[in-house]
Design a protein around this motif. Structure first.
Motif, mmCIF file in Angstrom:
data_model
loop_
_atom_site.group_PDB
_atom_site.id
_atom_site.type_symbol
_atom_site.label_atom_id
_atom_site.label_comp_id
_atom_site.label_asym_id
_atom_site.label_seq_id
_atom_site.Cartn_x
_atom_site.Cartn_y
_atom_site.Cartn_z
ATOM 1 N N LYS A 108 0.838 -1.205 0.000
ATOM 2 C CA LYS A 108 0.000 0.000 0.000
ATOM 3 C C LYS A 108 0.871 1.253 0.000
ATOM 4 C CE LYS A 108 -3.754 2.331 2.461
ATOM 5 N NZ LYS A 108 -3.361 3.605 1.959
ATOM 6 N N MET A 109 1.940 1.250 0.787
ATOM 7 C CA MET A 109 2.825 2.411 0.828
ATOM 8 C C MET A 109 3.477 2.653 -0.534
ATOM 9 S SD MET A 109 4.640 1.904 4.567
ATOM 10 C CE MET A 109 5.968 2.989 4.170
ATOM 11 N N ILE A 110 3.886 1.601 -1.206
ATOM 12 C CA ILE A 110 4.506 1.743 -2.528
ATOM 13 C C ILE A 110 3.499 2.266 -3.543
ATOM 14 C CG2 ILE A 110 5.486 0.438 -4.463
ATOM 15 C CD1 ILE A 110 6.869 -1.337 -2.331
ATOM 16 N N LYS A 111 2.279 1.738 -3.520
ATOM 17 C CA LYS A 111 1.240 2.223 -4.436
ATOM 18 C C LYS A 111 0.953 3.701 -4.202
ATOM 19 C CE LYS A 111 -1.056 -2.176 -5.166
ATOM 20 N NZ LYS A 111 -2.248 -2.994 -4.904
ATOM 21 N N ASP A 112 0.834 4.087 -2.930
ATOM 22 C CA ASP A 112 0.581 5.491 -2.599
ATOM 23 C C ASP A 112 1.729 6.378 -3.073
ATOM 24 O OD1 ASP A 112 -1.800 4.740 -1.457
ATOM 25 O OD2 ASP A 112 -1.076 4.875 0.620
ATOM 26 N N LEU A 113 2.954 5.910 -2.912
ATOM 27 C CA LEU A 113 4.117 6.668 -3.354
ATOM 28 C C LEU A 113 4.114 6.836 -4.867
ATOM 29 C CD1 LEU A 113 6.838 8.022 -2.735
ATOM 30 C CD2 LEU A 113 7.891 5.755 -2.913
ATOM 31 N N ILE A 114 3.776 5.781 -5.596
ATOM 32 C CA ILE A 114 3.723 5.862 -7.057
ATOM 33 C C ILE A 114 2.662 6.862 -7.501
ATOM 34 C CG2 ILE A 114 3.085 4.552 -9.144
ATOM 35 C CD1 ILE A 114 4.481 2.129 -7.823
ATOM 36 N N VAL A 115 1.496 6.830 -6.867
ATOM 37 C CA VAL A 115 0.430 7.779 -7.207
ATOM 38 C C VAL A 115 0.891 9.209 -6.964
ATOM 39 C CG1 VAL A 115 -1.861 8.596 -6.512
ATOM 40 C CG2 VAL A 115 -1.468 6.148 -6.875
ATOM 41 N N ARG A 116 1.531 9.427 -5.821
ATOM 42 C CA ARG A 116 1.998 10.781 -5.487
ATOM 43 C C ARG A 116 3.055 11.253 -6.484
ATOM 44 N NH1 ARG A 116 5.922 12.811 -1.234
ATOM 45 N NH2 ARG A 116 6.559 10.642 -1.325
ATOM 46 N N LEU A 117 3.997 10.377 -6.849
ATOM 47 C CA LEU A 117 5.034 10.748 -7.814
ATOM 48 C C LEU A 117 4.441 11.034 -9.194
ATOM 49 C CD1 LEU A 117 7.860 8.264 -6.805
ATOM 50 C CD2 LEU A 117 7.835 10.743 -6.466
ATOM 51 N N MET A 118 3.445 10.249 -9.585
ATOM 52 C CA MET A 118 2.799 10.495 -10.879
ATOM 53 C C MET A 118 2.056 11.828 -10.875
ATOM 54 S SD MET A 118 1.521 6.689 -11.924
ATOM 55 C CE MET A 118 0.888 7.164 -13.527
ATOM 56 N N GLU A 119 1.403 12.154 -9.759
ATOM 57 C CA GLU A 119 0.704 13.448 -9.655
ATOM 58 C C GLU A 119 1.702 14.589 -9.737
ATOM 59 O OE1 GLU A 119 -1.459 13.101 -5.994
ATOM 60 O OE2 GLU A 119 -3.128 12.005 -6.933
ATOM 61 N N GLU A 120 2.836 14.444 -9.042
ATOM 62 C CA GLU A 120 3.851 15.492 -9.081
ATOM 63 C C GLU A 120 4.433 15.651 -10.492
ATOM 64 O OE1 GLU A 120 6.869 14.726 -6.163
ATOM 65 O OE2 GLU A 120 5.476 14.950 -4.487
ATOM 66 N N ALA A 121 4.618 14.529 -11.190
ATOM 67 C CA ALA A 121 5.147 14.577 -12.552
ATOM 68 C C ALA A 121 4.152 15.259 -13.486
ATOM 69 C CB ALA A 121 5.459 13.169 -13.058
ATOM 70 N N ASN A 122 2.869 15.019 -13.302
ATOM 71 C CA ASN A 122 1.832 15.661 -14.121
ATOM 72 C C ASN A 122 1.783 17.160 -13.852
ATOM 73 O OD1 ASN A 122 1.000 13.341 -15.462
ATOM 74 N ND2 ASN A 122 -0.583 12.872 -13.949
ATOM 75 N N GLU A 123 1.939 17.546 -12.585
ATOM 76 C CA GLU A 123 1.938 18.976 -12.256
ATOM 77 C C GLU A 123 3.128 19.673 -12.881
ATOM 78 O OE1 GLU A 123 1.781 19.379 -8.030
ATOM 79 O OE2 GLU A 123 -0.245 18.531 -7.883
ATOM 80 N N GLU A 124 4.284 19.035 -12.881
ATOM 81 C CA GLU A 124 5.478 19.632 -13.470
ATOM 82 C C GLU A 124 5.376 19.718 -14.994
ATOM 83 O OE1 GLU A 124 8.961 17.566 -12.151
ATOM 84 O OE2 GLU A 124 8.588 18.052 -10.044
ATOM 85 N N ALA A 125 4.667 18.776 -15.594
ATOM 86 C CA ALA A 125 4.525 18.752 -17.053
ATOM 87 C C ALA A 125 3.585 19.851 -17.538
ATOM 88 C CB ALA A 125 4.013 17.394 -17.501
ATOM 89 N N GLU A 126 2.719 20.331 -16.679
ATOM 90 C CA GLU A 126 1.748 21.364 -17.087
ATOM 91 C C GLU A 126 2.333 22.709 -17.171
ATOM 92 O OE1 GLU A 126 -1.428 21.016 -14.307
ATOM 93 O OE2 GLU A 126 -2.201 19.232 -15.244
#
Length: 93
Positions: A75-93
């Motif tokens: 669960k911690m790894i999944k949550d970390l992946i989601v958070r990193l993907m959200e951060e990557a999407n914010e940076e791409a915008e």
């Protein structure tokens, strides 16, 4: 005694099976589908026998055998992946 009778009935067939696997090794290699199924069967058997014999100890062992020791880590790894993907999407915008 009745225990001796049961031992003579069931132990030879258990010992005759060529594949001997400890619960610890099942837990260690629980990633394979075959081992997951076998571990599930063991937990189910322990739960049934625990209810049949009204043994809290067997029921606790069954619950422990069916529990996933890495559930929190997954669960911690999944949550970390989601958070990193959200951060990557914010940076791409």
């Amino acid at each position: 005694s009745s225990v001796k009778g049961h031992a003579e009935t069931y132990l030879p067939s258990l010992l005759a099976s060529g594949k001997k696997t400890a619960l610890v090794s099942l837990r260690r290699s629980a990633g394979t589908t075959e081992n997951q199924n076998l571990l599930s069967q063991v937990a189910s058997l322990l739960a049934r026998k625990g209810q049949q014999l009204q043994s809290r100890a067997l029921q606790a062992v069954a619950q422990h055998a069916s529990a996933d020791p890495f559930e929190k880590v997954k669960k911690m790894i999944k949550d970390l992946i989601v958070r990193l993907m959200e951060e990557a999407n914010e940076e791409a915008e």
